[in-house]
Design a protein around this motif. Structure first.
Motif, PDB file in Angstrom:
ATOM      1  N   THR A  42      46.924  69.939  98.244  1.00 32.07           N
ATOM      2  CA  THR A  42      47.302  68.718  97.521  1.00 32.07           C
ATOM      3  C   THR A  42      46.234  68.350  96.495  1.00 32.07           C
ATOM      4  O   THR A  42      46.045  67.189  96.167  1.00 32.07           O
ATOM      5  N   GLN A  44      44.037  67.941  92.980  1.00 30.43           N
ATOM      6  CA  GLN A  44      44.408  67.371  91.687  1.00 30.43           C
ATOM      7  C   GLN A  44      45.008  68.450  90.770  1.00 30.43           C
ATOM      8  O   GLN A  44      45.937  68.202  90.018  1.00 30.43           O
ATOM      9  N   PHE A  47      48.593  68.987  91.544  1.00 31.34           N
ATOM     10  CA  PHE A  47      49.356  67.829  91.053  1.00 31.34           C
ATOM     11  C   PHE A  47      49.566  67.949  89.539  1.00 31.34           C
ATOM     12  O   PHE A  47      50.663  67.750  89.023  1.00 31.34           O
ATOM     13  N   VAL A 127      57.035  60.332  92.664  1.00 28.72           N
ATOM     14  CA  VAL A 127      56.065  60.607  91.597  1.00 28.72           C
ATOM     15  C   VAL A 127      56.804  60.486  90.265  1.00 28.72           C
ATOM     16  O   VAL A 127      57.799  61.167  90.051  1.00 28.72           O
ATOM     17  N   GLU A 328      46.133  61.497  97.609  1.00 24.59           N
ATOM     18  CA  GLU A 328      47.108  61.614  96.517  1.00 24.59           C
ATOM     19  C   GLU A 328      47.826  60.267  96.394  1.00 24.59           C
ATOM     20  O   GLU A 328      48.594  59.879  97.276  1.00 24.59           O
ATOM     21  N   PRO A 355      46.052  60.579  89.535  1.00 30.41           N
ATOM     22  CA  PRO A 355      46.756  61.174  90.678  1.00 30.41           C
ATOM     23  C   PRO A 355      46.019  61.048  92.011  1.00 30.41           C
ATOM     24  O   PRO A 355      46.651  61.112  93.054  1.00 30.41           O
TER      25      PRO A 355
END
Ligand code: HEM
Length: 439
Positions: A42, A44, A47, A127, A328, A355
Motif C-alpha cells: 500500500t 505511496q 497509490f 478514492v 493510506e 495519499p
C-alpha cells in the motif's frame, strides 16, 4: 491515385501512435499495480501508479473517441488489390475490434473505480479519480452511492471485464503487428508505409510531394507524443522507486543490556534481537468523532483499512527505538456512505493530493507503568508533534500494544469547509497492534 496520396491523414497517424504508445505503457502498469495491491503493498508509489493509470486511461478514452470520429469522417487508404477477400474481412474485423477495445477497456476501468470497492480487501474504498491531479472525474451512474452489495458486484464484474479486455488487447495487438510486418516484409505492399511517416512504400524512390500543413501536424504531433512518452517513462521510474513493498511490521527487541525499573518492564524476552510481524486480522487504527446538528449529537467511528508500520522497539534501548507508521488516507472507512464518500475529498483528507499520513517517532520513554512515544504526525503535509502514551505486553511469542491520542483536525487543515460546524474538532485516534514473533 498514387500510394503516397493514399496515406492516412496526419491527424490519424498522430492519434494512432499516441494511443498505441499509451496502451503499451498501460498494460504492464496495470498488471504491475494489480499484483502489488494483491500482495498488500500500500505504498505511496503504488497509490500514485493507480492515479497515473486512471489519468492515462481516461486520456486514451478521449483520444479514442476523437480517433473514431475522425475515422468516420476520413476514410482510410484503400487496401492493396492483391489481398484476398478473407484477409480484407479479417483486417476490417481486427480494426473495428480495436475501436471496441480502445473504448471498452477504459470504460470498464472507469466503471470499476466508480464502484468504490476494493477487490483486494473486499471492503469499501473511496478514492477520488483526479485527472493528473487537475480536476475530479465523476463516478459513473452514481455507483458510489449504491448499497455495498451493488458496489461489490459492480466492482467484480467491471474488474473481470477490464482484465479480459486487457488480455484481448494483447492478443489483438500481437496479431496487428504480425499482419503489418507480413504486409511489409512478405507481401511487400504499402500497408505499413500508410501509417509510418517517412517509410517509403515499395518501389517508391521519389521524394514525397511537399505538403507543409501535413508535415507541421505530423512533426508537431509526433514530437508531442514523444515528449509525453518520455514524461510517462520518467514518472513511472519515480513511482517504482517509491513503491518499495511495505515493510513487515516488526518489533525488534535487543538483548537486554541493563535491567529496567520493574514497572516499566514488560515480560522479559529471552534470546537475541527479535522481530515481530503485525497480525493485521486483530490490529487496527481507528478514529472517533462527534457529528452535531440542530437535532442533537451522534458519535461516529471509523478505521483505516490500509496502513503499515515499521517498528524497532527495545524496552532496554528506548533511545535506539523508532516507529514509522504510514496510513493510506483514502482507506478511511466509517460504514456511513455519505461520510465515506466525503472523507477522501479535498475538504477532508484530500487523498488524491495527500495519499498518505505518517507518524514518525522522535523519542520513547517509560511512563506510568507503560510507555510514551513522542513523534511527528503529518497529515495533508501539516506536521505536528504529538505525545502518545501506550501500553505494551509481550506474552511468549505474542506482543500486544494499544494507544490513543486526540488531535485537533484544524491543525491539519481537515474539514475546514462545509462540515466544519457539524463535525467535532477533536478527533480521537486509537490503535491496537498485535504482533507475532518472527524467528
Ligand atoms: C486503454 C486503457 C487501459 C488499459 C490498456 C488498461 C489496462 C489494465 C490492465 C492490464 C490491468 C491489470 C488487469 C489484471 O491484473 O488482470 C488494469 C487494472 C486496472 N485498471 Fe486499467 N487499463 C486502462 C484504462 C483504465 C481506466 C480508464 C481506469 C479507471 C479510470 C482503469 C483502472 C484500473 C484499475 C483501478 C486497475 C486495478 C484493479 C486492481 O487491481 O485493484 N484502467 N488495467
Amino acid at each position: 491515385m498514387s500510394e503516397r496520396a493514399q496515406r492516412f491523414t496526419a491527424v490519424a497517424i498522430v492519434l494512432h501512435w499516441a494511443i498505441a504508445a499509451a496502451i503499451l505503457f498501460m498494460l504492464p502498469l496495470g498488471f504491475w499495480m494489480h499484483g502489488e495491491a494483491e500482495d498488500g503493498n500500500t505504498s505511496q508509489g503504488v497509490f500514485q501508479a493507480y492515479q497515473l493509470h486512471k489519468s492515462v486511461g481516461l486520456t486514451i478514452l478521449a483520444l479514442s473517441l476523437v480517433r473514431l470520429g475522425w475515422r468516420l469522417l476520413n476514410p482510410p487508404p484503400a487496401l492493396p488489390p492483391h489481398m484476398p477477400g478473407w484477409e480484407r474481412f479479417a483486417a476490417k474485423v481486427t480494426h473495428w475490434l480495436f475501436y471496441a477495445l480502445m473504448l471498452g477497456l477504459p470504460l470498464s476501468g472507469w466503471l470499476f473505480v466508480s464502484a468504490g470497492w476494493s477487490i483486494h480487501d473486499d471492503a469499501p474504498l473511496a478514492v477520488p479519480t483526479r485527472w493528473f491531479g487537475l480536476f475530479e472525474v465523476p463516478h459513473l451512474f452514481g455507483l458510489d452511492r449504491a448499497s455495498a452489495d451493488v458496489r461489490e458486484d459492480a466492482a467484480d464484474i467491471a474488474f473481470n471485464a477490464h482484465a479480459i479486455l486487457a488480455f484481448a488487447m494483447i492478443g489483438l495487438a500481437l496479431l496487428h503487428v504480425a499482419a503489418a510486418l507480413k504486409h511489409h516484409l512478405f507481401d511487400r505492399d504499402a500497408v505499413l508505409a500508410h501509417m509510418v511517416p517517412g517509410l517509403p512504400g515499395p518501389g517508391e524512390s521519389e521524394p514525397a510531394p511537399k505538403q507543409p500543413l501535413r508535415l507541421a501536424v505530423l512533426g508537431g504531433g509526433l514530437t508531442l507524443v514523444a515528449v509525453a512518452v518520455i514524461a510517462l517513462g520518467f514518472n513511472a521510474v519515480q513511482i517504482a522507486s517509491r513503491a518499495a513493498p511495505a515493510a513487515p511490521y516488526t518489533i525488534e527487541i535487543a538483548e537486554p543490556e541493563a535491567p529496567l525499573a520493574p514497572e516499566a518492564t514488560p515480560d522479559p524476552v529471552p534470546g537475541g534481537v527479535t522481530a515481530w510481524r503485525v497480525d493485521q486480522r486483530s490490529s487496527a487504527i481507528t478514529f472517533a468523532y462527534v457529528y452535531e446538528d440542530e437535532s442533537g449529537s451522534t458519535d461516529f467511528s471509523g478505521r483505516f483499512a490500509r496502513w503499515r508500520a515499521d517498528i524497532r522497539f527495545d524496552p532496554n534501548d528506548l533511545d535506539g527505538s523508532s516507529v514509522v507508521v504510514t496510513i493510506e488516507t483514502g482507506s478511511a472507512i466509517t460504514g456511513i456512505a455519505a461520510h465515506d464518500g466525503a472523507l477522501p475529498g479535498p475538504e477532508w483528507f484530500d487523498a488524491a493530493a495527500h495519499p498518505v499520513a505518517t507518524f514518525r517517532s522522535t523519542r520513547f520513554r517509560a511512563r506510568d507503568g507503560g510507555y510514551e512515544v513522542d513523534g511527528d504526525l503529518t497529515i495533508k503535509s501539516e506536521t505536528r508533534n504529538v505525545d502518545m502514551p501506550f501500553r505494551l505486553t509481550i506474552e511468549g511469542d505474542r506482543a500486544a500494544a494499544t494507544g490513543t491520542i486526540e488531535i485537533d483536525r484544524r491543525d491539519f487543515g481537515i474539514g475546514e469547509g462545509s462540515g466544519d460546524d457539524l463535525i467535532s474538532r477533536d478527533i480521537e485516534i486509537s490503535w491496537r497492534v498485535d504482533a507475532d514473533r518472527v524467528r
